[in-house]
Design a protein around this motif. Sequence first.
Motif, short mmCIF file in Angstrom:
data_model
loop_
_atom_site.label_atom_id
_atom_site.label_comp_id
_atom_site.label_asym_id
_atom_site.label_seq_id
_atom_site.Cartn_x
_atom_site.Cartn_y
_atom_site.Cartn_z
N UNK A 55 -3.89 8.51 8.35
CA UNK A 55 -2.90 8.52 7.22
C UNK A 55 -4.13 7.50 7.09
N UNK A 56 -4.31 6.22 7.59
CA UNK A 56 -5.49 4.82 7.29
C UNK A 56 -6.52 5.59 6.48
N UNK A 57 -7.33 5.00 6.25
CA UNK A 57 -8.90 4.46 5.39
C UNK A 57 -9.74 3.16 5.98
N UNK A 58 -10.19 3.32 5.99
CA UNK A 58 -11.34 2.39 6.20
C UNK A 58 -10.97 1.20 5.57
N UNK A 59 -10.74 -0.02 6.89
CA UNK A 59 -10.60 -1.22 6.36
C UNK A 59 -8.91 -1.30 6.74
N UNK A 60 -8.00 -0.54 7.15
CA UNK A 60 -6.91 -0.82 6.88
C UNK A 60 -5.62 -0.44 7.69
N UNK A 61 -4.56 -1.07 7.66
CA UNK A 61 -3.47 -0.54 8.98
C UNK A 61 -2.16 -0.01 8.21
N UNK A 62 -2.47 0.97 9.51
CA UNK A 62 -0.94 1.55 8.72
C UNK A 62 -0.15 1.82 9.30
N UNK A 63 1.19 1.20 9.39
CA UNK A 63 2.40 1.32 10.05
C UNK A 63 3.67 1.88 9.34
N UNK A 64 4.68 2.08 10.20
CA UNK A 64 6.36 2.76 10.03
C UNK A 64 6.59 1.37 9.22
N UNK A 65 7.73 1.57 8.05
CA UNK A 65 8.74 0.77 7.85
C UNK A 65 9.57 0.33 8.84
#
Length: 302
Positions: free
Chosen positions: A125-135
């Motif tokens: 789900x993350x895009x370039x230069x992004x950090x995605x985690x669960x709430x």
Amino acid sequence: MTALSRPQTILFADVSGSTRLFETRGDVEARRLIALVLDALSEVCRQHGGRVIKTIGDEVMCTFPKAINGVLAACDMQRRMARDINFVRESLAVRIGLHHGDALEEGDGDVYGDAVNTAARMASLAKREQVVTTAATYDGLSGKVPEARSLGKARVSGKLLPIAIVDLVWQEDTSGMTLVQSSTRAGAGIDDAAAPGVLRLRHRGEVVELRPDSEPFLMGREHGNHLVVEADWVSRTHAMVEYKRGHFMITDRSTNGTYVRIGEDDELKLHRDELHLRKSGTISLGQSFGVNTGDIIHFEAG
């Protein structure tokens, strides 16, 4: 060989745009540059008490004993990429996903299980230069932690309901960003700040409302789809609308493509691709708007 299950943080990081890199720089140079990125990410991982499980192509998989270790490592990985002149010169960047939960650890050191699958989904789900985690991972942090922005909810394979996800703000300059303060953990939930929207679809007088927790909405010629359009140019399962990465997205699965017009803009043809449905517009399955006059689908994003 007995597998041991224990809570840990799983992190995936992969090089964004690696396909373009191979096309423009050739196999040898592209592999060299990707190896430099993976070495840098591995170094940051170890600095935060993590362990590199494996590297696969342009991706590295790491594990950390606590969520805070993984979160801080992820932010430092992005900073390392942004500050290294060699990576900047080559327009190299990474996207990162992580999750804290129970994972099975084999005797050879590899890890498996729900936490691994969820972390992999966050990375996708993350895009370039992004950090995605669960709430859930973010809510479990304590002490001084990075800010986060809500991305709404996303579906994860194996889970009945969509889960809330956030984007970690690793940049030092956060002016102009809409943030979900870490204080949400003590009171209001992450969903309170997300202001979930509604997508309305209208076809031949019938109106359907989709929300962030709605199941994927299928459109096609075959009965069993949520919206059935009986026409020869429409595939059995032609397109799907779902909420992910904080937006309602339409994904084409057809032979003839899906045509989308946002507002008064020119039509866009999707073929095995996806598009963010924003504001309002129209959708035509399998035919250009100039040809299709009877089965136009209207949408409005709330």
